[in-house]
Enzyme design. Structure first.
Site, PDB file in Angstrom:
ATOM      1  N   GLY A   1     -29.447 -51.131   6.908  1.00  0.00           N
ATOM      2  CA  GLY A   1     -29.633 -52.467   7.466  1.00  0.00           C
ATOM      3  C   GLY A   1     -29.279 -53.622   6.556  1.00  0.00           C
ATOM      4  O   GLY A   1     -29.714 -54.751   6.793  1.00  0.00           O
TER       5      GLY A   1
ATOM      6  N   ASP B   1     -20.093 -42.227   7.698  1.00  0.00           N
ATOM      7  CA  ASP B   1     -20.664 -41.210   8.592  1.00  0.00           C
ATOM      8  C   ASP B   1     -19.631 -40.791   9.634  1.00  0.00           C
ATOM      9  O   ASP B   1     -19.660 -41.264  10.775  1.00  0.00           O
ATOM     10  CB  ASP B   1     -21.911 -41.758   9.295  1.00  0.00           C
ATOM     11  CG  ASP B   1     -23.002 -42.127   8.314  1.00  0.00           C
ATOM     12  OD1 ASP B   1     -23.562 -41.223   7.695  1.00  0.00           O
ATOM     13  OD2 ASP B   1     -23.285 -43.335   8.176  1.00  0.00           O
TER      14      ASP B   1
ATOM     15  N   ASP C   1     -34.394 -39.388   3.489  1.00  0.00           N
ATOM     16  CA  ASP C   1     -34.265 -40.175   4.715  1.00  0.00           C
ATOM     17  C   ASP C   1     -35.665 -40.652   5.102  1.00  0.00           C
ATOM     18  O   ASP C   1     -36.552 -39.839   5.380  1.00  0.00           O
ATOM     19  CB  ASP C   1     -33.687 -39.328   5.845  1.00  0.00           C
ATOM     20  CG  ASP C   1     -32.247 -38.913   5.575  1.00  0.00           C
ATOM     21  OD1 ASP C   1     -31.546 -39.646   4.865  1.00  0.00           O
ATOM     22  OD2 ASP C   1     -31.830 -37.849   6.071  1.00  0.00           O
TER      23      ASP C   1
ATOM     24  N   ASN D   1     -20.743 -38.620   4.104  1.00  0.00           N
ATOM     25  CA  ASN D   1     -21.517 -37.715   4.950  1.00  0.00           C
ATOM     26  C   ASN D   1     -20.595 -37.005   5.941  1.00  0.00           C
ATOM     27  O   ASN D   1     -19.406 -37.300   6.020  1.00  0.00           O
ATOM     28  CB  ASN D   1     -22.588 -38.505   5.706  1.00  0.00           C
ATOM     29  CG  ASN D   1     -23.441 -39.340   4.781  1.00  0.00           C
ATOM     30  OD1 ASN D   1     -24.178 -38.811   3.971  1.00  0.00           O
ATOM     31  ND2 ASN D   1     -23.341 -40.665   4.888  1.00  0.00           N
TER      32      ASN D   1
END
Length: 581
Positions: free
Chosen positions: A365, A436, A278, A501
């Site tokens: 993004g 997520d 990350d 995730n």
């Protein structure tokens, strides 16, 4: 498929003693197919000339091939015009992307004909992935689409009707069928594949086949005739084994396969262990690798600073040495800013790909964007810059959620979403959707319209059921769609893999959410990567034994050196789970 659909791309013949083209009055693919190749083997040699000609037609990640070639001490000359192909001493064609798009470029740039001629004249040639598929007569990918017509056969899609996961992504074994020269050092090792389409062995093409791979059925993993070689897998992404293949093709007279010798013999598709980084800027503007605790990346101290666990390029390099099967970069502030302005992240990819020869994924993004000057950038442009900087796959998060919601509402594929655009040009194997979700407990499965599960452990108020609500913007905003519904939708829209995730498990170290992973991996036919919650080696074997996950990803335990990648793989091997060593 009928023979009428085969290629007419290579419609000329060369007489061995002549240098001029003689076009046939009736186009025929038989001119090259029936040509007898000379028996003399001329591997590319470094004696005198250390230049490799690269046919880069402008799609996908070719930077890794360039870096691999340069790491072996060779210079690169790019094909700028058709004549450059015929003048090459050695030619590498790293085909990346979709079959039709590649053929269109070769035809428009008048490169198909000289490429056929170069190969027909038995010149040193190495095709990679799509660079192998294009040699066949046609492909079913968005087709039929005509190929170069050099090798008999049609490139078809893997059959997923019997539960086979497509794309075929990961490290698999190959079985050699003839003296292949460049595959001499493979010796029971895994190599990296990523593709949805493959060519099948037949009596018509058996003289070309140098190795096969088993995935559902046996398909062609490599071909060799004289000095002409091509491989379906990616040597530039296959670690030291892949570099040994390039060494042999380039004639360095070296049979190096690294120090990772093992008695293990690769036999099938291995489970992957992925290191995730990350990445974001800290409060001083430095690009750092951090790790969240349920997506909170700041220390619980007075200073409340962003956790700094290392520098991305150095950490990625170490994980490559440690045996990570892939490295994933997640730009966790990418939803806020314009990715193409994020030059440090692009540099991270470029520098990492110079020394890391396993697949690289980047996310954060990737979407349509209009900058402050009113200039519009499509998601395809954004993704293309990442690919050209060294990424092999891109991961789409929030934008995929919005696209899936619209698709479920209308039932119409617009073709304009980032997911659809990128998969159409680069192939669905290049597109990962990052989901997520957050677990929401329920008293009854009828309380929501989304897919629910009966949980193994009751909720805080003794709830027996739960659904998984998808989030966007780094987990900050819940959306009216479940993980199950999202996964099904993005598969239909063109995703080739799911990174799954779980906000509830993130940073907790208690293990993966096997309820969630089983739910999703059973629902789709594309590979699923399990993420969030690993804290011990046993968690990796548990997720592979209890679910259909194809890979497992971890971050913090690797960064903090709590659980080394080597320990994870040794544990999996001891449990009878095939891994790459």
């Amino acid at each position: 498929m009928e023979a009428a659909n085969i290629s007419n791309s290579c419609i000329s013949t060369f007489l061995p003693s002549q240098s001029s083209l003689f076009f046939l009055s009736q186009p025929s693919v038989l001119s090259l197919k029936n040509h007898r190749f000379k028996h003399t083997v001329i591997l590319a040699s470094r004696n005198g000339d250390s230049v490799v000609t690269l046919l880069d037609y402008g799609a996908g990640n070719v930077r890794s091939v360039r870096n691999a070639i340069r790491s072996l001490g060779f210079e690169i000359k790019d094909v700028q015009q058709p004549e450059d192909i015929l003048e090459a001493d050695r030619l590498i064609f790293p085909g990346v992307g979709a079959f039709a798009a590649a053929m269109d470029v070769l035809t428009e740039r008048r490169m198909a004909e000289p490429l056929c001629t170069y190969i027909k004249n038995n010149r040193p040639f190495l095709g990679i992935c799509l660079g192998l598929q294009l040699l066949f007569e046609s492909s079913e990918e968005n087709g039929p689409v005509k190929g170069l017509g050099i090798i008999p056969g049609v490139v078809g899609r893997f059959d997923s009707s019997n539960g086979l996961r497509v794309p075929h992504i990961g490290w698999n074994a190959v079985q050699t069928t003839q003296d292949s020269e460049i595959l001499e050092d493979i010796g029971g090792r895994h190599v990296y594949f990523v593709h949805s389409y493959r060519a099948m062995p037949s009596d018509a093409n058996k003289e070309w086949i140098s190795s096969t791979c088993t995935y559902g059925d046996d398909f062609i993993a490599s071909i060799r005739k004289g000095n002409v070689h091509a491989v379906q897998f990616h040597p530039e992404k296959s670690g030291d084994v892949g570099l040994s293949i390039l060494r042999r093709f380039l004639g360095t007279n070296t049979s190096y396969v690294g120090e990772k010798q093992t008695e293990q013999k690769a036999s099938k598709l291995a489970k992957r262990v992925i290191a995730c980084l990350d990445v974001r800027t800290n409060d001083r503007g430095d690009l750092v690798v951090t790790k969240g605790d349920q997506y909170d990346v700041r220390d619980h101290t007075k200073e409340h600073e962003v956790r700094n666990l290392g520098k991305p390029v150095q950490l990625a390099g170490q994980y490559y040495v440690d045996g990570a099967d892939e490295v994933t970069f997640l730009n966790i502030t990418g939803f806020r800013d314009f990715p193409l302005a994020d030059l440090p992240m692009l540099k991270v990819l470029r520098y990492t790909s110079e020394n890391v020869f396993v697949p690289l994924t980047v996310g954060g993004g990737i979407r349509d964007f209009t900058d402050a000057n009113g200039r519009h950038y499509s998601s395809l442009e954004v993704a293309s810059e990442y690919f050209r900087s060294g990424a092999d796959k891109i991961s789409i998060g929030s934008d995929a959620v919005y696209t899936a919601e619209e698709y479920r509402r209308t039932g119409v594929k617009s073709g304009k979403s980032s997911l659809e655009q990128i998969s159409r040009v680069y192939g669905n194997q290049a597109v990962v959707v990052s989901i997520d979700p957050r677990r929401v407990y329920l008293k009854s499965p009828n309380d929501v319209e989304f897919k629910t599960i009966r949980v193994m452990s009751p909720g805080p108020n003794e709830e027996e059921y739960a659904w998984y609500q998808c989030t966007v913007n780094g987990g900050r905003e819940g959306r009216p769609i479940g993980a199950y519904e999202l996964a099904k939708a993005v598969e239909e829209l063109g995703a080739g893999e799911i990174l799954l995730n779980c906000i509830d498990c993130d940073g907790q170290g208690h293990g993966f959410d096997t309820d969630l992973i089983k739910l999703i991996s059973d629902a789709v036919s594309i590979p699923v990567i399990a993420s969030s919650g690993a804290g011990a080696v046993e968690h990796f074997s548990e997720v592979f034994q209890k679910t259909n996950a194809s890979a497992a990803l971890a971050a913090g335990i690797f960064h903090r050196k709590e659980v080394p990648i080597t320990s994870v793989k040794k544990h999996l091997l001891d449990r009878g789970i095939e891994v790459r060593l």
